[in-house]
Design an enzyme around this catalytic site. Structure first.
Site, PDB file in Angstrom:
ATOM      1  N   GLY A  47      68.798  36.018  43.348  1.00 21.89           N
ATOM      2  CA  GLY A  47      67.720  36.318  44.291  1.00 21.89           C
ATOM      3  C   GLY A  47      67.825  37.741  44.810  1.00 21.89           C
ATOM      4  N   ALA A  48      66.730  38.502  44.682  1.00 25.58           N
ATOM      5  CA  ALA A  48      66.723  39.884  45.179  1.00 25.58           C
ATOM      6  C   ALA A  48      65.617  40.044  46.206  1.00 25.58           C
ATOM      7  CB  ALA A  48      66.535  40.860  44.023  1.00 25.58           C
ATOM      8  N   ASP A  71      66.344  37.641  39.429  1.00 19.52           N
ATOM      9  CA  ASP A  71      65.206  37.207  40.253  1.00 19.52           C
ATOM     10  C   ASP A  71      63.987  37.152  39.342  1.00 19.52           C
ATOM     11  OD1 ASP A  71      64.500  37.693  43.678  1.00 19.52           O
ATOM     12  OD2 ASP A  71      63.057  36.980  42.207  1.00 19.52           O
ATOM     13  N   SER A 143      64.937  23.776  45.257  1.00 14.72           N
ATOM     14  CA  SER A 143      65.175  23.320  43.895  1.00 14.72           C
ATOM     15  C   SER A 143      66.117  24.269  43.145  1.00 14.72           C
ATOM     16  CB  SER A 143      63.820  23.103  43.203  1.00 14.72           C
ATOM     17  OG  SER A 143      63.703  23.870  42.064  1.00 14.72           O
ATOM     18  N   CYS A 196      45.863  10.211  54.173  1.00 17.51           N
ATOM     19  CA  CYS A 196      44.766   9.626  54.955  1.00 17.51           C
ATOM     20  C   CYS A 196      44.511  10.428  56.228  1.00 17.51           C
ATOM     21  CB  CYS A 196      45.021   8.155  55.255  1.00 17.51           C
ATOM     22  SG  CYS A 196      46.438   7.876  56.296  1.00 17.51           S
TER      23      CYS A 196
END
Ligand SMILES: [Zn+2]
Length: 639
Positions: A47-48, A71, A143, A196
């Site tokens: 991740g960057a 990334d 995830s 609903c």
């Protein structure tokens, strides 16, 4: 507004400081031995983004020399206020690659390999993970976090896991068999709304905003059979056509003839509302909603403002309107904006094709603002400004640069500890929480890391019990909703005894794929997946094998659920006293029901987790313990 600070001046100053002994300050802090390990370590940053930018800068400035960064994202305008390695001219380019270029300016003497790709991709398998001394997560979704957790457990590489949400943040260390893993404790479920509530009975602005996004999807995005927000040609408002008792809204056809704007407006704000208003049970003790007529509203507007005109086909056009971002626009303005924006969106659809909703797409945002506010007006819910709606519709928890900076600092401190003594990780490393309000007079709060949870189906060998209706649940639903969404498998394979029931992955030939499609449509019971059956689920990429005991259940207390998973071995569950004390805290996996709408991707660290640690850990330092007792002498019972 995004404020971009030019940090080149700091980079230059840093360069000046980088003389012969540029790392002397680090050596002084961690010692020559550990510093040598830092220089030799091969590390992976996943991740960057917000945390990733800060972390990469920290790593190159503290002596790390061999860094991989991955990334899949590209740089967006909205990143620039905090992802400080990126500039306006980088928009649209790979985050990983630009981050690499940027931090090399701080210290060119580093080997950085940048990958623009998805960490869940098969090419980043065991062999890839195995080569690292340490993995550091700087991710923004559950995830991918779960996936990296499993990959690191499978190859035994230490992982520093982190996360921030607004002012809150945390960093912790995970190592196979030594510490609890990312999935040892259930994660707080994302905020969800029952369909609903969204479709029939909204009571707050967010319900109407979610509805408006669904309506946008229904009208202007590619067809999605799960999106049942409205059926444009259905004009029945009451009764059953098969019995001949139906009542129809005959005005829908007339509205359709007047143009797309009139048709959609009439359908969703008149026909659909009329139908809801006739459902008496919904409105006991409440005022039922009133259906709207567009022509009446526009005529009123014309009467009050006198600046409109009737065109040839009898429809009324109004003066062009731009919604103000900061104030709450009136119901009339929202109505005019709805008519205007829906025409433009229809033109765009015909010209450019379907387009997914995006908070930064002004036309799509205006549609959701106007549509949600009109619906709020109908149901007596307060209207919202465009600015507020953008935040709510985009699931935006404001990202705070300072939080990312603090947490990135802790990631590097934990990395030093891991490299200095890998065999003492459980003793030396800490989970560090960052709070908004002081807790025991501190906003930074370190606690010891727990041992692996023996009932965790990811890091301990345990049998999982799955309660599900085996007669109605198809294999497809079992795979997609339970195994993939609920239990975070990537490509699950299901075995029962020696026979393979389902094989995941996309490297199958056409015949195998057709066979799999057939299997997906059949209920579990067809394959003997009935009460008390045991199946094994393998995921080769994640190198995980889980035994699942199936327990047939056709009624759930919570009607929104269709399955329940608990991680306790069956013999423990049958012991009612034990089960009663453990089921709520451990091993229960939150299900993500297909019928519910996900609002927030990553929740802030839950207080529950910290409390559990406070209760169970005796080795919080003496100073902290005394402080706690001063504050609340009755709080700690365990000595
Ligand atoms: Zn675990």
């Amino acid at each position: 507004m995004n404020v971009v600070v030019d940090t080149d001046i700091y980079i230059n100053r840093e360069k000046e400081r980088m003389t012969e002994d540029k790392f002397q300050h680090i050596r002084d802090c961690i010692g020559d031995d550990v510093f040598e390990k830092v220089q030799k370590a091969k590390v992976l940053v996943v991740g960057a983004g917000g945390i990733g930018c800060e972390l990469l800068k920290n790593l190159v400035l503290s002596g790390f020399k061999d860094i991989h960064i991955i990334d899949l994202d590209t740089i967006d305008l909205s990143n620039l206020n905090r992802q400080f390695l990126f500039r306006k001219h980088h928009i649209g380019m790979s985050k990983a690659k630009i981050a690499r270029e940027a931090v090399l300016k701080y210290n060119p003497d580093v080997n950085i390999e940048a990958h623009e790709g998805d960490i869940k991709n098969q090419q980043y398998g065991h062999q890839y993970f195995q080569r690292f001394d340490l993995v550091m997560n700087a991710l923004d979704n559950l995830s991918a976090r779960k996936h990296v957790n499993r990959m690191c457990l499978s190859v035994g590489v230490p992982l520093v896991e982190s996360g921030t949400a607004g002012y809150l943040g945390q960093a912790t260390v995970i190592l196979k068999e030594k510490t609890e893993c990312f999935e040892c404790l259930p994660k707080e479920a994302p905020k969800e709304f029952a369909v609903c509530t969204i479709r029939s009975n909204p009571s707050s602005p967010i319900h109407c905003i979610v509805w408006a996004k669904m309506l946008y999807g229904r009208l202007f995005d590619v067809a999605d059979e799960n999106n049942a927000v409205t059926d444009m040609d259905d004009n029945i408002v009451e009764g059953d056509p098969e019995k001949g008792t139906e009542v129809r809204d005959t005005k829908l056809e007339q509205a359709k003839a007047k143009g797309y704007d009139h048709w959609v407006f009439h359908k969703v704000f008149h026909t659909d509302i009329d139908r809801l208003a006739r459902m008496k049970d919904l409105w006991t003790g409440k005022t039922p909603p009133t259906p709207l007529l567009l022509d009446d509203l526009l005529n009123n507007y014309q009467k009050n403002n006198g600046n409109n005109n009737n065109n040839n086909n009898g429809t009324i056009t109004t003066k062009s309107i731009a919604l103000n971002s900061q104030i709450v626009n009136s119901f009339e303005d929202n109505t005019r904006a709805f008519v205007e924006v829906i025409k433009k969106l229809k033109e765009r659809l015909e010209k450019d094709g379907a387009k997914s909703w995006d908070k930064d797409d002004d036309l799509a945002l205006d549609f959701v603002v106007a549509a949600s506010n009109i619906r709020s007006h109908i149901f007596g819910i307060p209207l919202k400004s465009k600015f507020d709606i953008k935040q709510m519709a985009g699931n935006i928890v404001p990202a705070i640069a300072t939080t990312n900076a603090i947490i990135s600092g802790f990631i590097v401190l934990e990395a030093f500890k891991i490299l200095s003594s890998r065999d003492q990780i459980q003793e030396k490393c800490k989970t560090t929480f960052l709070f908004k309000q002081p807790s025991n007079k501190r906003v930074i709060y370190p606690v010891s890391i727990d041992q692996p949870n023996k009932s965790c189906y990811v890091c301990s060998q345990t049998v999982v019990t799955l309660k599900i209706d085996t007669n109605t649940t198809t294999i497809g639903k079992l795979v997609n909703e339970v195994l993939k969404k609920g239990l975070a498998f990537h490509e699950p394979m299901i075995m029962k005894g020696q026979s393979m029931i389902y094989e995941g992955g996309d490297d199958l030939d056409k015949e195998e794929l057709d066979a799999r499609k057939m299997v997906e449509q059949k209920p579990m019971i067809t394959f003997g997946l009935s009460d008390n059956a045991i199946i094994e689920v393998h995921d080769y990429l994640q190198d995980i094998k889980v035994s699942i005991l199936i327990s047939h259940c056709d009624k759930f207390e919570d009607q929104n659920k269709f399955f329940e998973v608990s991680g306790k071995p069956p013999q423990v569950q049958s012991d009612t006293t034990t089960a009663a004390t453990t089921t709520t805290t451990d091993g229960t996996v939150q299900q993500e029901d297909i019928d519910e709408v996900e609002i927030i991707e990553y929740p802030p660290p839950s207080d529950g987790k910290l409390k559990r640690k406070e209760r169970e850990q005796d080795d919080i330092t003496v100073e902290e313990e005394q402080m706690q007792e001063e504050q609340d002498p009755h709080k700690r019972t365990k000595k």
